[in-house]
Enzyme design. Structure first.
Site, PDB file in Angstrom:
ATOM      1  N   CYS A  96       0.955  -0.898  -0.342  1.00  0.00           N
ATOM      2  CA  CYS A  96      -0.139   0.425  -0.072  1.00  0.00           C
ATOM      3  C   CYS A  96       1.082   1.512  -0.084  1.00  0.00           C
ATOM      4  CB  CYS A  96      -0.875  -0.086   0.702  1.00  0.00           C
ATOM      5  SG  CYS A  96      -2.930   1.145   1.021  1.00  0.00           S
ATOM      6  N   ARG A 130     -12.740   6.192  -3.548  1.00  0.00           N
ATOM      7  CA  ARG A 130     -11.528   5.454  -2.662  1.00  0.00           C
ATOM      8  C   ARG A 130     -11.782   4.056  -3.108  1.00  0.00           C
ATOM      9  NH1 ARG A 130      -8.034   7.211   0.594  1.00  0.00           N
ATOM     10  NH2 ARG A 130      -7.317   5.382   2.588  1.00  0.00           N
ATOM     11  N   HIS A 194      -3.698  -5.900   1.854  1.00  0.00           N
ATOM     12  CA  HIS A 194      -4.024  -5.915   3.585  1.00  0.00           C
ATOM     13  C   HIS A 194      -4.191  -6.830   4.405  1.00  0.00           C
ATOM     14  CE1 HIS A 194      -1.898  -1.685   3.804  1.00  0.00           C
ATOM     15  NE2 HIS A 194      -3.396  -1.401   3.395  1.00  0.00           N
TER      16      HIS A 194
END
Length: 236
Positions: A96, A130, A194
């Protein structure tokens, strides 16, 4: 590993800046899967006030907020240790925010371009929306590692340059651009996953190990494989 050491040296970079989503799990799982194969390991935590050692075998970077991300990129660029380690053949897995800053450029919270560390030929900026939620992708065949699963929470959009290749092709989720997820160049891997990524994806952990030590023996399926299948089943 180097010819002078029989221990796999795992370097966790800047846990004080880049560890928003339990990224220490990547170091722990990498160490565990190495030790199950009889490979000794040692994990070093390198904080942002410390110089980055060049003698490591694999370097791990995690996720972080915008301001810590900028600080991490500035310190890694000025320190130079990570870039020198890659030049001597070390492996990198960056997640990320860590993925974005090891590229050629990335965007700040106003999408102004900032220089990255320059060890992966990617450019990252901010998208209009997002990306939040579960992501599933297939690692490219030339690397092996199969289908991977994770959780993404970023507004980044990443373009891969000619010297790098996509790490995987998205099945569910956004990743780089709705089509690909992550990138690789030599022994440098980056991903938006993640979860943390390696506990959820034993195949990805073993890919990182192969880049470090060469061929590795298979392991009997255990809780890591069960978790992987459970997370895939939950979203497919």
């Amino acid at each position: 590993m180097s010819d002078t050491s029989s221990t796999l040296r795992i370097v966790w970079i800047y846990p004080d800046l880049l560890s928003t989503y339990g990224d220490q799990g990547n170091a722990l799982i990498l160490s565990r899967r190495a030790r199950l194969r009889g490979i000794d390991t040692e994990i070093s935590h390198v904080h942002s006030s410390d110089p980055v050692p060049v003698e490591g075998d694999v370097y791990l970077l995690g996720g972080g907020e915008d301001r810590p991300q900028i600080l991490a990129a500035e310190r890694l660029r000025s320190d130079g240790g990570l870039k020198r380690a890659v030049e001597r053949g070390a492996t990198v897995l960056a997640v990320c925010a860590g993925y974005q800053i090891i590229g050629e450029s990335y965007g700040d919270d106003d999408d102004n371009p900032l220089p990255g560390v320059g060890i992966l030929d990617i450019h990252s900026g901010r998208g209009e929306t997002r990306a939040v939620g579960e992501i599933v992708a297939d690692i490219v065949p030339e690397l092996g590692g199969g289908r991977i699963t994770g959780f993404e929470n970023h507004q980044g959009r990443t373009t891969i340059g000619p010297s790098a290749r996509p790490l995987s092709r998205t099945v569910i989720g956004i990743g780089n651009d709705n089509q690909t997820e992550g990138a690789y160049q030599g022994h440098v891997l980056g991903t938006y996953l993640h979860g943390p990524a390696l506990p959820r994806n034993p195949g990805l952990a073993d890919l990182v190990l192969r880049l470090c030590v060469g061929e590795i023996a298979p392991l009997q399926p255990s809780w890591g494989e069960k978790l992987h299948e459970e997370r895939l089943a939950a979203v497919m």
